[in-house]
Design a protein around this motif. Structure first.
Motif, PDB file in Angstrom:
ATOM      1  N   GLU A   1       0.845  -1.201   0.000  1.00 43.34           N
ATOM      2  CA  GLU A   1       0.000   0.000   0.000  1.00 43.34           C
ATOM      3  C   GLU A   1       0.878   1.248   0.000  1.00 43.34           C
ATOM      4  OE1 GLU A   1      -3.756  -1.380   2.657  1.00 43.34           O
ATOM      5  OE2 GLU A   1      -1.778  -1.726   3.524  1.00 43.34           O
ATOM      6  N   PHE A   2       1.255   1.695  -1.190  1.00 39.81           N
ATOM      7  CA  PHE A   2       2.059   2.902  -1.324  1.00 39.81           C
ATOM      8  C   PHE A   2       1.866   3.452  -2.731  1.00 39.81           C
ATOM      9  CE2 PHE A   2       4.693  -0.691  -2.556  1.00 39.81           C
ATOM     10  CZ  PHE A   2       5.274  -0.269  -3.739  1.00 39.81           C
ATOM     11  N   ASP A   3       2.282   4.703  -2.901  1.00 36.11           N
ATOM     12  CA  ASP A   3       2.129   5.353  -4.204  1.00 36.11           C
ATOM     13  C   ASP A   3       3.514   5.554  -4.814  1.00 36.11           C
ATOM     14  OD1 ASP A   3       0.063   6.998  -5.971  1.00 36.11           O
ATOM     15  OD2 ASP A   3       1.915   8.162  -5.835  1.00 36.11           O
ATOM     16  N   LEU A   4       3.805   4.815  -5.866  1.00 37.93           N
ATOM     17  CA  LEU A   4       5.136   4.828  -6.464  1.00 37.93           C
ATOM     18  C   LEU A   4       5.474   6.190  -7.064  1.00 37.93           C
ATOM     19  CD1 LEU A   4       7.648   3.164  -7.098  1.00 37.93           C
ATOM     20  CD2 LEU A   4       6.549   2.427  -9.220  1.00 37.93           C
ATOM     21  N   ARG A   5       4.489   6.862  -7.661  1.00 37.50           N
ATOM     22  CA  ARG A   5       4.780   8.166  -8.285  1.00 37.50           C
ATOM     23  C   ARG A   5       5.220   9.187  -7.231  1.00 37.50           C
ATOM     24  NH1 ARG A   5       4.039  10.909 -12.995  1.00 37.50           N
ATOM     25  NH2 ARG A   5       3.737  13.170 -12.788  1.00 37.50           N
ATOM     26  N   ASN A   6       4.587   9.161  -6.070  1.00 41.78           N
ATOM     27  CA  ASN A   6       5.015  10.077  -5.011  1.00 41.78           C
ATOM     28  C   ASN A   6       6.447   9.797  -4.582  1.00 41.78           C
ATOM     29  OD1 ASN A   6       3.092  12.130  -3.880  1.00 41.78           O
ATOM     30  ND2 ASN A   6       1.702  10.382  -3.982  1.00 41.78           N
ATOM     31  N   LEU A   7       6.772   8.532  -4.429  1.00 42.63           N
ATOM     32  CA  LEU A   7       8.143   8.178  -4.039  1.00 42.63           C
ATOM     33  C   LEU A   7       9.140   8.650  -5.096  1.00 42.63           C
ATOM     34  CD1 LEU A   7       7.552   4.566  -2.667  1.00 42.63           C
ATOM     35  CD2 LEU A   7       7.983   6.645  -1.343  1.00 42.63           C
ATOM     36  N   ALA A   8       8.793   8.469  -6.365  1.00 37.08           N
ATOM     37  CA  ALA A   8       9.696   8.855  -7.446  1.00 37.08           C
ATOM     38  C   ALA A   8       9.901  10.364  -7.500  1.00 37.08           C
ATOM     39  CB  ALA A   8       9.148   8.350  -8.785  1.00 37.08           C
ATOM     40  N   THR A   9       8.831  11.131  -7.248  1.00 41.20           N
ATOM     41  CA  THR A   9       8.961  12.594  -7.325  1.00 41.20           C
ATOM     42  C   THR A   9       9.653  13.174  -6.095  1.00 41.20           C
ATOM     43  OG1 THR A   9       6.715  12.870  -6.422  1.00 41.20           O
ATOM     44  CG2 THR A   9       6.934  12.834  -8.815  1.00 41.20           C
ATOM     45  N   LEU A  10       9.541  12.512  -4.958  1.00 39.99           N
ATOM     46  CA  LEU A  10      10.125  13.031  -3.720  1.00 39.99           C
ATOM     47  C   LEU A  10      11.597  12.649  -3.532  1.00 39.99           C
ATOM     48  CD1 LEU A  10       7.192  12.324  -1.244  1.00 39.99           C
ATOM     49  CD2 LEU A  10       8.212  14.574  -1.613  1.00 39.99           C
ATOM     50  N   ALA A  11      11.960  11.433  -3.932  1.00 34.37           N
ATOM     51  CA  ALA A  11      13.259  10.868  -3.556  1.00 34.37           C
ATOM     52  C   ALA A  11      14.468  11.687  -4.014  1.00 34.37           C
ATOM     53  CB  ALA A  11      13.363   9.434  -4.064  1.00 34.37           C
ATOM     54  N   PRO A  12      14.562  12.105  -5.290  1.00 29.53           N
ATOM     55  CA  PRO A  12      15.785  12.829  -5.694  1.00 29.53           C
ATOM     56  C   PRO A  12      16.034  14.082  -4.870  1.00 29.53           C
ATOM     57  CG  PRO A  12      14.513  12.144  -7.618  1.00 29.53           C
ATOM     58  CD  PRO A  12      13.644  11.901  -6.433  1.00 29.53           C
ATOM     59  N   GLY A  13      14.995  14.895  -4.687  1.00 34.62           N
ATOM     60  CA  GLY A  13      15.163  16.113  -3.892  1.00 34.62           C
ATOM     61  C   GLY A  13      15.501  15.808  -2.448  1.00 34.62           C
ATOM     62  N   ALA A  14      14.914  14.738  -1.895  1.00 33.49           N
ATOM     63  CA  ALA A  14      15.145  14.398  -0.491  1.00 33.49           C
ATOM     64  C   ALA A  14      16.599  14.037  -0.239  1.00 33.49           C
ATOM     65  CB  ALA A  14      14.234  13.247  -0.078  1.00 33.49           C
ATOM     66  N   PHE A  15      17.180  13.235  -1.115  1.00 37.05           N
ATOM     67  CA  PHE A  15      18.571  12.828  -0.910  1.00 37.05           C
ATOM     68  C   PHE A  15      19.516  14.032  -1.034  1.00 37.05           C
ATOM     69  CE2 PHE A  15      17.033   8.515  -2.550  1.00 37.05           C
ATOM     70  CZ  PHE A  15      16.753   8.105  -1.264  1.00 37.05           C
ATOM     71  N   ILE A  16      19.207  14.941  -1.963  1.00 36.01           N
ATOM     72  CA  ILE A  16      20.000  16.167  -2.065  1.00 36.01           C
ATOM     73  C   ILE A  16      19.828  17.007  -0.806  1.00 36.01           C
ATOM     74  CG2 ILE A  16      20.295  18.315  -3.360  1.00 36.01           C
ATOM     75  CD1 ILE A  16      19.399  16.767  -5.863  1.00 36.01           C
ATOM     76  N   GLY A  17      18.602  17.038  -0.276  1.00 39.45           N
ATOM     77  CA  GLY A  17      18.341  17.800   0.938  1.00 39.45           C
ATOM     78  C   GLY A  17      19.104  17.267   2.135  1.00 39.45           C
ATOM     79  N   VAL A  18      19.185  15.943   2.282  1.00 41.16           N
ATOM     80  CA  VAL A  18      19.953  15.344   3.380  1.00 41.16           C
ATOM     81  C   VAL A  18      21.427  15.730   3.252  1.00 41.16           C
ATOM     82  CG1 VAL A  18      20.799  13.175   4.362  1.00 41.16           C
ATOM     83  CG2 VAL A  18      18.374  13.425   3.795  1.00 41.16           C
ATOM     84  N   LEU A  19      21.964  15.658   2.037  1.00 43.65           N
ATOM     85  CA  LEU A  19      23.364  16.031   1.813  1.00 43.65           C
ATOM     86  C   LEU A  19      23.590  17.499   2.150  1.00 43.65           C
ATOM     87  CD1 LEU A  19      26.205  15.389   0.791  1.00 43.65           C
ATOM     88  CD2 LEU A  19      25.395  15.899  -1.539  1.00 43.65           C
TER      89      LEU A  19
END
Length: 254
Positions: free
Chosen positions: A67-85
């Motif tokens: 139960e998850f939404d793949l499109r949300n994960l795809a749109t969020l992940a790149p920015g999130a990893f840059i944000g952590v860095l």
């Protein structure tokens, strides 16, 4: 750090709140670190909490694995990893209080707008978009690394999509599980996984896992409309707390 009654009196409720948050009642987890900071430093609290978060992530990801939404994960992940860095590189230059204040103000505005506006008309349902996802993903990663406040930006981006509660929670579970694993590297680099901190994490682990299962159980029994009402209220209250903490950090009260 002493494992006495005062330690567990603060730590156990904090871990329970984080477990309920991980189980689906997003926002409660932001109350955990202030509770823990009553008996240990904020840095130590964060170091103790990260292994517990990863253990809780295992429970939530398994519970919502379908139960998850793949499109949300795809749109969020790149920015999130840059944000952590970015958060890791700028941690010494950025004020936790200023970040918390900004996130809190945005959260309050968003929650009030949705709560007051949705009562008059049918809310406009949005969908995951690359531009917005990249922006809010970056904010999630940055605020999670700097001020442990990645939940509100995630809610602001995903909640208007009105996903089924289980899909909303499952998407967040996978997203934050990946981000917490990424955060292990900078925490190791900063030398925050001491033997004492890891021992405290191990002592609190059973409570963390049990509370997460309790959160999952509750979410699956709350109707969708009521679930989003609860989440909006939690976002509003968390926003108020972040603003209060931010103002206190920028201008300490006498």
């Amino acid at each position: 750090m002493t494992f006495d009654a005062a330690f567990f009196a603060a730590m156990v409720p904090a871990v329970i709140l984080m477990g309920l948050s991980k189980g689906g009642f997003a926002g409660l987890g932001l109350l955990s670190l202030p509770l823990m900071a009553l008996v240990v430093s904020p840095v130590t609290a964060a170091a103790i909490m990260l292994p517990l978060l990863i253990a809780q992530d295992v429970v939530t990801v398994w519970s919502y694995r379908r139960e998850f939404d793949l499109r949300n994960l795809a749109t969020l992940a790149p920015g999130a990893f840059i944000g952590v860095l970015a958060g890791y590189l700028l941690a010494a230059q950025v004020s936790d209080a200023a970040v918390g204040l900004a996130v809190g103000a945005i959260s309050i505005g968003f929650a009030l707008r949705r709560m007051l506006g949705d009562g008059r008309r049918e809310p406009v349902v949005t969908r995951a978009r690359w531009g917005a996802g990249s922006l809010w993903g970056f904010v999630c990663g940055f605020t999670s690394m700097i001020a442990h406040a990645g939940g509100p930006p995630f809610q602001i981006y995903v909640m208007p999509q009105r996903l089924p509660p289980a899909v909303f929670v499952g998407t967040g579970a996978i997203f934050f599980a990946a981000m917490n694993l990424v955060k292990v590297v900078p925490y190791l680099a900063l030398g925050q996984f001491s033997a004492a901190n890891l021992l405290a994490s191990a002592a609190l682990l059973p409570v963390a896992v049990a509370a997460t299962f309790a959160g999952v159980w509750l979410v699956r029994r709350v109707p969708a409309e009521r679930f989003y009402v609860y989440i909006y209220w939690l976002l509003l209250l968390v926003g108020l707390k972040l603003v209060f903490d931010g103002l206190q950090g920028l201008h300490p009260f006498a």
